[in-house]
Enzyme design. Structure first.
Site, mmCIF file in Angstrom:
data_model
loop_
_atom_site.group_PDB
_atom_site.id
_atom_site.type_symbol
_atom_site.label_atom_id
_atom_site.label_comp_id
_atom_site.label_asym_id
_atom_site.label_seq_id
_atom_site.Cartn_x
_atom_site.Cartn_y
_atom_site.Cartn_z
ATOM 1 N N GLU A 309 4.440 67.711 32.846
ATOM 2 C CA GLU A 309 5.541 67.703 31.876
ATOM 3 C C GLU A 309 6.914 67.893 32.507
ATOM 4 O OE1 GLU A 309 3.552 69.428 27.861
ATOM 5 O OE2 GLU A 309 3.855 70.912 29.427
HETATM 6 C C1 ACM Z 1 -0.325 71.228 30.256
HETATM 7 O O1 ACM Z 1 -0.970 71.496 29.222
HETATM 8 N N1 ACM Z 1 0.971 71.017 30.193
HETATM 9 C C2 ACM Z 1 -0.978 71.118 31.534
#
Ligand code: ACM
Length: 510
Positions: A309
């Site tokens: 992310e």
């Molecule tokens: C995640 O759940 N961002 C690895």
């Protein structure tokens, strides 16, 4: 009711034969390198529950004794974590090729004993006595890596909570605890060369619930406690996104040279290390120092460096930063693990492991990014969020004891225990089969979880499903049989004082 979770590769219970009876005459006869230490770990629990002396001794076992043996040729197929267990009127014998295998066998023995074996207060013999049914077990795991992940960054959990969690997962033969040590909301591990990481950087958590961090000595204590239970700690430093806590502690890590304020919200994807050449000296020094100190504290082979992310990092900057992060990590001699997004880099150090966290039906890029690790010589840990993320809500939690305020639902809604159980890690990503898998892991994220009992409530009993997928042989799954074994596990959790959600469908025993 007896039953072992995860289900052994092979078990024969002989209900018509006389059981073993543990009495005050019993000794634990330990034979072979490392057997006595495993015996002492088992004996400490059993002494507390029974009030018996249970000395750990050398010699020949009598019919009233438990024999714990480490020797070549004891485990089925010479599996490192395999063991055999024989019980009956003439004694209990667990044999393994390694102390680790012996330890796994003692977790089966715990579950074959009455649940009161978990009680620390010698509250008296259970009805029927301390019996172990007559049984023959031959067992070994499907996958070497069987993990749980605890997010100690969104909320901080004191060291005693982490030790308690290790104890609970070891009962299910999990062998890895991945600690998500850093995120936007907090930096939780002391780095002596960058002390403000655990100054400003550790001062906050989600919702203003206070900060905290592990000193290096605390972390060593966690590692040592885990090692006694044959659990390896995998530390995660989440990079290059999820770094607001670090950026708030050190202005020189920010492209504009200005430290952001500490963060107590739950949004993701707004922070990033700076890829610009003007910040290269500080950023690369930070990376090298952090991974060196963490690696030096960590005897296990793995170092998790995040990669998920990084939505505030351009694709080119992301690839550049991942190359620098992974290079620094590999210089420590550890094998790097990264969330599957890291597969965007084609310059991963050899053997870098993917942790897949898309769904059982992969999102468009996720399968390709995961295959990228395999193409570069790495293996895969499966954590599909819609089945293995244990912070997902329970279906009927609004009626539950904690009133529906715990957990999230972004991973395709709430997760039932059946969903957590009925998937095959070797059938998730096309082109990533059994031989490409290192194992399976169940993460628990703590945006909504502020205490260890809230964590336990979300984790249990669903983690039993993940443990069984990781340990037990592949093949058709018998949900009813699993539920019966989970009900037996529930009695052990009750005796341990571990919170769990009594999901519908399981024939829980009052
Ligand atoms: C995640 O759940 N961002 C690895």
């Amino acid at each position: 009711m007896s039953g072992i979770v995860p289900a052994p590769a092979s078990i024969e219970l002989r209900d018509d034969a006389a059981p073993f009876r543990l009495t005050d005459d019993a000794r634990i006869v330990a034979r072979g390198a490392g057997a006595a230490a495993v015996a002492e770990t088992f004996a400490a629990r059993a002494r507390a529950a029974t009030g018996f002396g249970l000395p750990v001794v050398d010699g020949e076992p009598a019919a009233s004794d438990l024999a714990f043996v480490v020797a070549d040729g004891e485990a089925p197929g010479a599996a490192a974590e395999g063991y055999t267990l024989e019980s009956g009127a003439d004694g209990v014998r667990i044999g393994a090729d390694t102390p680790e295998g012996l330890f796994r066998g003692t977790q089966s023995l715990r579950q074959l004993l009455p649940a009161e074996i978990e009680r620390p207060d010698a509250a008296g013999e259970p009805t029927g006595g301390w019996t172990v049914p007559a049984a023959s077990v031959a067992d070994a795991p499907r996958f070497a890596y069987r993990g749980a992940m605890l997010d100690v960054a969104r909320h901080f959990f004191p060291i005693e909570d982490v030790l308690r969690f290790i104890d609970a997962i070891a009962l299910l033969k999990l062998d890895v605890l991945h600690l998500h040590l850093t995120d936007d909301q907090g930096w939780r591990i002391e780095i002596r060369s960058w002390p403000e990481l655990t100054g400003t950087g550790a001062s906050t958590s989600v919702g203003g619930d206070g900060g905290g961090f592990y000193s290096q000595d605390d972390y060593r204590r966690i590692v040592a406690y885990a090692a006694e239970r044959f659990v390896t700690i995998v530390p995660e430093i989440d990079l290059p996104g999820h770094t607001n806590a670090a950026l708030s502690a050190y202005p020189e890590l920010n492209c504009d040279g200005v430290a952001p304020t500490p963060y107590e919200g739950t949004e993701v994807g707004f922070s990033s290390l700076c890829a610009s050449p003007e910040r290269a000296e500080a950023t690369d020094r930070f990376l090298a120092d952090v991974v060196r100190e963490v690696a030096e504290l960590t005897p296990g082979p793995w170092l998790h460096l995040g990669g998920d992310e990084s939505l505030a990092t351009s694709p080119a900057d992301y690839r550049d930063l991942v190359r620098r992060i992974a290079t620094a990590g590999a210089a420590t001699g550890k094998t790097i693990i990264g969330w599957h997004e890291m597969g965007a880099s084609r310059e991963l150090p050899p053997g870098t492991v993917a942790q897949y966290w898309s769904f059982v039906e992969p999102e468009p890029d996720a399968a390709e990014l995961t295959r990228s690790f395999v193409e570069q010589g790495g293996r895969v840990i499966m954590s599909p969020a819609d089945v293995a993320y244990l912070d997902m809500q329970y279906v009927d939690d609004p009626q539950g004891p904690l009133g529906g305020r715990l957990g999230q639902d972004w991973a395709k809604g709430p997760t039932t225990i059946d969903e957590a159980y009925l998937w095959d890690p070797a059938a998730v990503v096309p082109g990533v089969g059994e031989g490409d898998l290192l194992g399976v892991e169940a993460p628990v994220w703590t945006e909504t979880l502020g205490s260890i009992s809230e964590v336990e409530f979300m984790v249990f009993p669903r983690i039993a499903a993940i443990a069984e997928i990781a340990w037990s042989p592949a093949g058709p799954r018998d949900v009813e049989g699993f539920f019966g074994r989970v009900a037996a596990l529930g009695r052990h959790l009750d005796a341990l004082g571990v919170a769990y959600y009594p999901v519908r469908g399981v024939p829980w025993v009052e």
